[in-house]
Design a protein around this motif. Structure first.
Motif, PDB file in Angstrom:
ATOM      1  N   GLU A 122       2.010  11.387  -8.971  1.00 48.74           N
ATOM      2  CA  GLU A 122       1.745  11.523 -10.411  1.00 48.74           C
ATOM      3  C   GLU A 122       0.434  10.837 -10.790  1.00 48.74           C
ATOM      4  N   ARG A 123       0.161   9.667 -10.228  1.00 46.02           N
ATOM      5  CA  ARG A 123      -1.111   8.982 -10.495  1.00 46.02           C
ATOM      6  C   ARG A 123      -2.280   9.822  -9.980  1.00 46.02           C
ATOM      7  N   LEU A 124      -2.144  10.351  -8.780  1.00 45.37           N
ATOM      8  CA  LEU A 124      -3.207  11.171  -8.209  1.00 45.37           C
ATOM      9  C   LEU A 124      -3.448  12.426  -9.047  1.00 45.37           C
ATOM     10  N   ALA A 125      -2.368  13.054  -9.480  1.00 46.47           N
ATOM     11  CA  ALA A 125      -2.485  14.310 -10.231  1.00 46.47           C
ATOM     12  C   ALA A 125      -3.202  14.108 -11.563  1.00 46.47           C
ATOM     13  N   ARG A 126      -3.112  12.917 -12.140  1.00 45.22           N
ATOM     14  CA  ARG A 126      -3.764  12.638 -13.425  1.00 45.22           C
ATOM     15  C   ARG A 126      -5.233  12.251 -13.282  1.00 45.22           C
ATOM     16  N   ASP A 127      -5.666  11.918 -12.096  1.00 44.96           N
ATOM     17  CA  ASP A 127      -7.021  11.411 -11.873  1.00 44.96           C
ATOM     18  C   ASP A 127      -7.928  12.550 -11.399  1.00 44.96           C
ATOM     19  N   PRO A 128      -8.925  12.935 -12.211  1.00 44.12           N
ATOM     20  CA  PRO A 128      -9.785  14.059 -11.823  1.00 44.12           C
ATOM     21  C   PRO A 128     -10.660  13.788 -10.597  1.00 44.12           C
ATOM     22  N   ASN A 129     -10.762  12.535 -10.179  1.00 45.40           N
ATOM     23  CA  ASN A 129     -11.555  12.205  -8.994  1.00 45.40           C
ATOM     24  C   ASN A 129     -10.737  12.223  -7.708  1.00 45.40           C
ATOM     25  N   GLN A 130      -9.468  12.572  -7.818  1.00 40.88           N
ATOM     26  CA  GLN A 130      -8.591  12.636  -6.649  1.00 40.88           C
ATOM     27  C   GLN A 130      -8.276  14.090  -6.332  1.00 40.88           C
ATOM     28  N   PHE A 139      -4.531  30.692   6.948  1.00 38.44           N
ATOM     29  CA  PHE A 139      -3.898  29.694   6.095  1.00 38.44           C
ATOM     30  C   PHE A 139      -4.780  29.509   4.873  1.00 38.44           C
ATOM     31  N   GLU A 140      -4.226  28.860   3.855  1.00 37.80           N
ATOM     32  CA  GLU A 140      -5.008  28.566   2.659  1.00 37.80           C
ATOM     33  C   GLU A 140      -5.043  27.063   2.440  1.00 37.80           C
ATOM     34  N   ILE A 141      -6.136  26.582   1.873  1.00 40.07           N
ATOM     35  CA  ILE A 141      -6.244  25.194   1.439  1.00 40.07           C
ATOM     36  C   ILE A 141      -6.126  25.219  -0.069  1.00 40.07           C
ATOM     37  N   ARG A 142      -5.174  24.432  -0.586  1.00 38.43           N
ATOM     38  CA  ARG A 142      -4.959  24.398  -2.029  1.00 38.43           C
ATOM     39  C   ARG A 142      -4.577  22.990  -2.454  1.00 38.43           C
ATOM     40  N   ARG A 143      -4.674  22.751  -3.749  1.00 41.53           N
ATOM     41  CA  ARG A 143      -4.256  21.472  -4.307  1.00 41.53           C
ATOM     42  C   ARG A 143      -2.762  21.285  -4.038  1.00 41.53           C
ATOM     43  N   ALA A 144      -2.370  20.095  -3.638  1.00 43.43           N
ATOM     44  CA  ALA A 144      -0.970  19.799  -3.365  1.00 43.43           C
ATOM     45  C   ALA A 144      -0.167  19.802  -4.661  1.00 43.43           C
ATOM     46  N   THR A 145       1.086  20.163  -4.556  1.00 42.39           N
ATOM     47  CA  THR A 145       2.020  20.094  -5.673  1.00 42.39           C
ATOM     48  C   THR A 145       3.127  19.107  -5.311  1.00 42.39           C
ATOM     49  N   ALA A 146       3.943  18.778  -6.295  1.00 45.29           N
ATOM     50  CA  ALA A 146       5.056  17.861  -6.043  1.00 45.29           C
ATOM     51  C   ALA A 146       5.984  18.400  -4.957  1.00 45.29           C
ATOM     52  N   ASP A 147       6.099  19.711  -4.849  1.00 42.09           N
ATOM     53  CA  ASP A 147       6.950  20.303  -3.810  1.00 42.09           C
ATOM     54  C   ASP A 147       6.432  20.032  -2.398  1.00 42.09           C
ATOM     55  N   VAL A 177      -3.496  20.518   0.600  1.00 43.45           N
ATOM     56  CA  VAL A 177      -2.696  20.893   1.757  1.00 43.45           C
ATOM     57  C   VAL A 177      -3.234  22.189   2.332  1.00 43.45           C
ATOM     58  N   ALA A 178      -3.000  22.350   3.616  1.00 46.76           N
ATOM     59  CA  ALA A 178      -3.251  23.621   4.290  1.00 46.76           C
ATOM     60  C   ALA A 178      -1.889  24.254   4.497  1.00 46.76           C
ATOM     61  N   VAL A 179      -1.760  25.518   4.104  1.00 47.49           N
ATOM     62  CA  VAL A 179      -0.475  26.215   4.157  1.00 47.49           C
ATOM     63  C   VAL A 179      -0.639  27.485   4.989  1.00 47.49           C
ATOM     64  N   ARG A 180       0.295  27.652   5.928  1.00 48.30           N
ATOM     65  CA  ARG A 180       0.334  28.863   6.753  1.00 48.30           C
ATOM     66  C   ARG A 180       1.743  29.440   6.642  1.00 48.30           C
ATOM     67  N   ASP A 181       1.822  30.700   6.266  1.00 46.08           N
ATOM     68  CA  ASP A 181       3.124  31.380   6.157  1.00 46.08           C
ATOM     69  C   ASP A 181       4.120  30.585   5.310  1.00 46.08           C
ATOM     70  N   GLY A 182       3.645  30.011   4.208  1.00 41.45           N
ATOM     71  CA  GLY A 182       4.501  29.276   3.302  1.00 41.45           C
ATOM     72  C   GLY A 182       4.864  27.878   3.763  1.00 41.45           C
ATOM     73  N   ARG A 183       4.316  27.427   4.869  1.00 37.06           N
ATOM     74  CA  ARG A 183       4.646  26.119   5.444  1.00 37.06           C
ATOM     75  C   ARG A 183       3.427  25.202   5.376  1.00 37.06           C
ATOM     76  N   THR A 184       3.622  23.981   4.869  1.00 37.91           N
ATOM     77  CA  THR A 184       2.540  23.001   4.785  1.00 37.91           C
ATOM     78  C   THR A 184       2.268  22.462   6.185  1.00 37.91           C
ATOM     79  N   VAL A 185       1.044  22.669   6.685  1.00 40.92           N
ATOM     80  CA  VAL A 185       0.716  22.306   8.063  1.00 40.92           C
ATOM     81  C   VAL A 185      -0.430  21.305   8.175  1.00 40.92           C
ATOM     82  N   GLY A 186      -1.032  20.925   7.057  1.00 42.90           N
ATOM     83  CA  GLY A 186      -2.105  19.942   7.081  1.00 42.90           C
ATOM     84  C   GLY A 186      -2.335  19.378   5.696  1.00 42.90           C
TER      85      GLY A 186
END
Length: 152
Positions: free
Chosen positions: A44-52, A4-12, A56-65
Motif C-alpha cells: 500500500e505504501r509503494l502503491a501510493r508513492d509515484p517514485n516506486q 510474457f508481459e511486464i506490468r505494475r504489480a497488484t495486490a493479487d 512483475v513479469a507474467v507468463r500464461d497468467g503466472r507471476t514469474v519475475g
C-alpha cells in the motif's frame, strides 16, 4: 523472450512476489511468507508513492519475475535524478532463460524515461552469480555499501 508481459504489480501478486523473495538462502532467512500483513502494508505504501515502480513479469497468467525500481530526485551530480533497482527475483522454473535480462533492460529504459542519469543496484556479496549477471549487463562495482540495522 516475448511470451510474457511486464506490468505494475497488484495486490493479487503479493503472494507470488513474496514466495520469490523467500526462494533463496538469504531470502529464506529474511522473509515470512506465512504472514502476509507486513507485505500488504508495504505494498500500500509503494502503491501510493509515484517514485516506486513494483513490477512483475507474467507468463500464461503466472507471476514469474519481479523487481522494484525507485526513482530518487537529488541535489548531487548537478541535481541529477537516479534510480535504484531492488528485489530482482525470477521464479526458480524460469531462471536462466533471459527473463532477468529483460527485466533489467525494462528498468534501465524506464529509468531513462523518468529522466534518470544513473541506475544503481546492490547485490549481497555472497551472490556471486548475481554479480556476474549485473556486470554482464554493463553495471560496474564502484562503491562499498554499508548497512545499519534499526531496532523495531
Amino acid at each position: 523472450m516475448t511470451d510474457f508481459e511486464i506490468r505494475r504489480a497488484t495486490a493479487d501478486d503479493i503472494p507470488a512476489i513474496v514466495a520469490m523473495l523467500a526462494d533463496d538462502p538469504l531470502g529464506a532467512q529474511r522473509e515470512s511468507p506465512d504472514d502476509p500483513a507486513p507485505y500488504r502494508a508495504a505494498f500500500e505504501r509503494l502503491a501510493r508513492d509515484p517514485n516506486q515502480h513494483l513490477v512483475v513479469a507474467v507468463r500464461d497468467g503466472r507471476t514469474v519475475g519481479t523487481l522494484q525500481l525507485t526513482v530518487v530526485p537529488g541535489l548531487s551530480r548537478r541535481g541529477a535524478t537516479r534510480s535504484i533497482i531492488e528485489g530482482v527475483r525470477i521464479h526458480a522454473d524460469e531462471r536462466g532463460n533471459g527473463l532477468g535480462t529483460v527485466l533489467i533492460e525494462w528498468a534501465v529504459e524506464e529509468s531513462r524515461r523518468q529522466g534518470c542519469v544513473l541506475v544503481q543496484l546492490t547485490s549481497d556479496a555472497s551472490r556471486t552469480d548475481a554479480r556476474r549477471f549485473y556486470e554482464r549487463l554493463g553495471f560496474e562495482a564502484s562503491h562499498v555499501g554499508f548497512k545499519l540495522p534499526l531496532d523495531g
